[in-house]
Write a protein that holds these residues in place. Sequence first.
Motif, PDB file in Angstrom:
ATOM      1  N   GLN A 108      -2.716  -1.055  -5.009  1.00 33.69           N
ATOM      2  CA  GLN A 108      -2.075   0.266  -4.964  1.00 33.69           C
ATOM      3  C   GLN A 108      -1.049   0.404  -6.089  1.00 33.69           C
ATOM      4  N   ALA A 109      -0.293  -0.665  -6.348  1.00 36.16           N
ATOM      5  CA  ALA A 109       0.735  -0.601  -7.405  1.00 36.16           C
ATOM      6  C   ALA A 109       0.077  -0.456  -8.780  1.00 36.16           C
ATOM      7  N   ILE A 110      -0.988  -1.212  -9.033  1.00 40.80           N
ATOM      8  CA  ILE A 110      -1.658  -1.134 -10.347  1.00 40.80           C
ATOM      9  C   ILE A 110      -2.212   0.275 -10.563  1.00 40.80           C
ATOM     10  N   GLU A 111      -2.758   0.846  -9.499  1.00 38.56           N
ATOM     11  CA  GLU A 111      -3.400   2.170  -9.594  1.00 38.56           C
ATOM     12  C   GLU A 111      -2.405   3.325  -9.460  1.00 38.56           C
ATOM     13  N   LEU A 131       2.534 -14.425  -8.380  1.00 46.78           N
ATOM     14  CA  LEU A 131       2.220 -12.990  -8.503  1.00 46.78           C
ATOM     15  C   LEU A 131       1.669 -12.664  -9.881  1.00 46.78           C
ATOM     16  N   GLN A 132       2.237 -13.317 -10.911  1.00 54.77           N
ATOM     17  CA  GLN A 132       1.764 -13.040 -12.271  1.00 54.77           C
ATOM     18  C   GLN A 132       0.264 -13.297 -12.386  1.00 54.77           C
ATOM     19  N   LYS A 133      -0.157 -14.464 -11.872  1.00 58.93           N
ATOM     20  CA  LYS A 133      -1.586 -14.827 -11.951  1.00 58.93           C
ATOM     21  C   LYS A 133      -2.437 -13.881 -11.101  1.00 58.93           C
ATOM     22  N   THR A 134      -1.894 -13.491  -9.957  1.00 55.94           N
ATOM     23  CA  THR A 134      -2.671 -12.650  -9.039  1.00 55.94           C
ATOM     24  C   THR A 134      -2.776 -11.221  -9.573  1.00 55.94           C
ATOM     25  N   VAL A 135      -1.692 -10.717 -10.121  1.00 58.64           N
ATOM     26  CA  VAL A 135      -1.723  -9.356 -10.689  1.00 58.64           C
ATOM     27  C   VAL A 135      -2.699  -9.325 -11.872  1.00 58.64           C
ATOM     28  N   ASN A 136      -2.647 -10.353 -12.730  1.00 59.58           N
ATOM     29  CA  ASN A 136      -3.584 -10.398 -13.870  1.00 59.58           C
ATOM     30  C   ASN A 136      -5.028 -10.373 -13.372  1.00 59.58           C
ATOM     31  N   TYR A 137      -5.287 -11.148 -12.319  1.00 61.56           N
ATOM     32  CA  TYR A 137      -6.641 -11.209 -11.756  1.00 61.56           C
ATOM     33  C   TYR A 137      -7.064  -9.820 -11.254  1.00 61.56           C
ATOM     34  N   PHE A 138      -6.195  -9.173 -10.484  1.00 62.61           N
ATOM     35  CA  PHE A 138      -6.589  -7.870  -9.926  1.00 62.61           C
ATOM     36  C   PHE A 138      -6.746  -6.810 -11.025  1.00 62.61           C
ATOM     37  N   ASP A 143     -10.234  -6.700   0.832  1.00 63.01           N
ATOM     38  CA  ASP A 143     -10.062  -7.422   2.100  1.00 63.01           C
ATOM     39  C   ASP A 143      -8.955  -6.861   2.980  1.00 63.01           C
ATOM     40  N   GLY A 144      -8.222  -5.881   2.455  1.00 63.76           N
ATOM     41  CA  GLY A 144      -7.254  -5.189   3.301  1.00 63.76           C
ATOM     42  C   GLY A 144      -6.046  -6.024   3.682  1.00 63.76           C
ATOM     43  N   ARG A 145      -5.840  -7.157   2.986  1.00 59.44           N
ATOM     44  CA  ARG A 145      -4.651  -7.946   3.306  1.00 59.44           C
ATOM     45  C   ARG A 145      -3.464  -7.388   2.535  1.00 59.44           C
ATOM     46  N   VAL A 146      -2.265  -7.726   3.018  1.00 58.52           N
ATOM     47  CA  VAL A 146      -1.085  -7.057   2.478  1.00 58.52           C
ATOM     48  C   VAL A 146      -0.915  -7.304   0.971  1.00 58.52           C
ATOM     49  N   VAL A 147      -1.138  -8.526   0.515  1.00 59.90           N
ATOM     50  CA  VAL A 147      -0.894  -8.815  -0.904  1.00 59.90           C
ATOM     51  C   VAL A 147      -1.878  -8.032  -1.779  1.00 59.90           C
ATOM     52  N   SER A 148      -3.162  -8.101  -1.418  1.00 60.24           N
ATOM     53  CA  SER A 148      -4.153  -7.404  -2.254  1.00 60.24           C
ATOM     54  C   SER A 148      -3.946  -5.889  -2.168  1.00 60.24           C
ATOM     55  N   ASN A 149      -3.684  -5.377  -0.964  1.00 59.05           N
ATOM     56  CA  ASN A 149      -3.441  -3.925  -0.831  1.00 59.05           C
ATOM     57  C   ASN A 149      -2.305  -3.467  -1.735  1.00 59.05           C
ATOM     58  N   PHE A 150      -1.164  -4.137  -1.611  1.00 66.11           N
ATOM     59  CA  PHE A 150       0.024  -3.704  -2.363  1.00 66.11           C
ATOM     60  C   PHE A 150      -0.216  -3.796  -3.870  1.00 66.11           C
ATOM     61  N   ALA A 164       6.983  -4.946  -0.587  1.00 66.20           N
ATOM     62  CA  ALA A 164       6.355  -3.797  -1.257  1.00 66.20           C
ATOM     63  C   ALA A 164       7.185  -3.394  -2.486  1.00 66.20           C
ATOM     64  N   THR A 165       8.514  -3.354  -2.311  1.00 60.17           N
ATOM     65  CA  THR A 165       9.392  -2.979  -3.427  1.00 60.17           C
ATOM     66  C   THR A 165       9.264  -3.995  -4.558  1.00 60.17           C
ATOM     67  N   LEU A 166       9.234  -5.248  -4.150  1.00 61.00           N
ATOM     68  CA  LEU A 166       9.144  -6.325  -5.141  1.00 61.00           C
ATOM     69  C   LEU A 166       7.859  -6.209  -5.978  1.00 61.00           C
ATOM     70  N   ILE A 167       6.737  -5.940  -5.305  1.00 58.35           N
ATOM     71  CA  ILE A 167       5.458  -5.835  -6.033  1.00 58.35           C
ATOM     72  C   ILE A 167       5.478  -4.597  -6.919  1.00 58.35           C
TER      73      ILE A 167
END
Length: 352
Positions: free
Chosen positions: A228-231, A332-339, A218-225, A283-286
């Motif tokens: 990108q961080a996971i990958e 963030l924990q729940k969202t990162v696990n989901y992604f 969806d190109g939103r900042v949270v999902s993008n960051f 971005a740094t935080l994520i």
Amino acid sequence: MDIKEKLQEMEERIIKLEMNVPKTFPPVKPLGYKDKKRILVSGGAGFVGSHLVDRLMMDGHSVTVVDNFFTGSRKNIEQWIGHENFEIINHDIINPLFIEVDQIYHLASPASPPHYMLNPIKTLKTNILGTINMLGLAKRVKARFLISSTSELYGDPEIHPQSEDYWGNVNPIGPRACYDEGKRAAEAICYAYVRKENIEVRVARIFNTYGPRMHINDGRVVSNFIIQAIENLPITIYGSGKQTRSFQYVSDLVEGLVALMNGNYSLPVNLGNPDEYTIEKFATLIKEFVGSSSPIVFKEGLEDDPKQRKPDITRAKNYLNWSPKVSLQDGLQKTVNYFKKEIQMSKTGLRS
Ligand SMILES: NC(=O)c1ccc[n+]([C@@H]2O[C@H](COP(=O)([O-])OP(=O)(O)OC[C@H]3O[C@@H](n4cnc5c(N)ncnc54)[C@H](O)[C@@H]3O)[C@@H](O)[C@H]2O)c1
């Protein structure tokens, strides 16, 4: 047999097995007929809508989802398919709908810039014709009506933080206008129905919200960051990174929507988390949160990108007794696990 074929075979076997086992549902509160409401959620297969559906179903209501699946997905609501209190209608809200309901949560609209800019005319139609159709339904059946408006209504704000009294600073002809002006028109239409038709209306001005079931592209900042961080790909910041945003976790938003719908307050209410971050800090935080080796890179800023965003939530506190509860850490924990799971599924070909 490679891993993809093996997984596919396993999935097929699981589907066959599941077809023979009666489906179990999340627990649902038993409600008497006086308390049980028939609730329509337009856009209920989307990110926010599906979490709202979970809440309303678990509270024991009868829920009908209306969605054209433009950005929504059946998998977001598959946990309820087959439940006696649940129904789903594949319908585009730019056409009228005739059903019997007590409350309408009107959420249907593309919400992320790439989606709403894809077809700006359709975005305007959805927000204008779609809102008229949903309000027409509310009028016919005397249902209470809640619309998911947006902080985008404040445009590039000159007032900080943004309170509901602020009328906004929106470019009416820019690339984001189809969404911003569409939502502004939708609010105007709501209050026209209040004045002329005496409809009970609730207006939620939603600020950036994140959580599981966000669309992976969806190109939103949270999902993008996060992706990108996971990958371990470069984390891209558009502009200087000094622009600010505030992020609320989706369960906080759902609490606010339900409180607003069932309360007595009928003017617009901001629902958002006032904790404010510069995009660079976020971005740094994520990056640190995910433990990523991604570099942070800067690209040219986006047209009409707001410089600052932070909700004044005094109204929500005073009239709904609502404020966000979920910490950024937990959300963030729940969202990162989901992604992480979604990325893995798409790599194995189990999800696109
Ligand atoms: N998520 C946020 O940060 C945020 C912020 C502000 C406002 N909002 C508002 O909240 C609502 C939900 O947003 P979301 O993030 O869940 O977006 P989403 O894209 O995940 O969900 C929107 C849903 O509406 C459906 N839809 C779109 N056009 C339709 C049409 N013409 N007919 C029927 N269904 C249609 C989509 O298929 C999707 O299921 C939107 O109205 C959005 O403007 C969201």
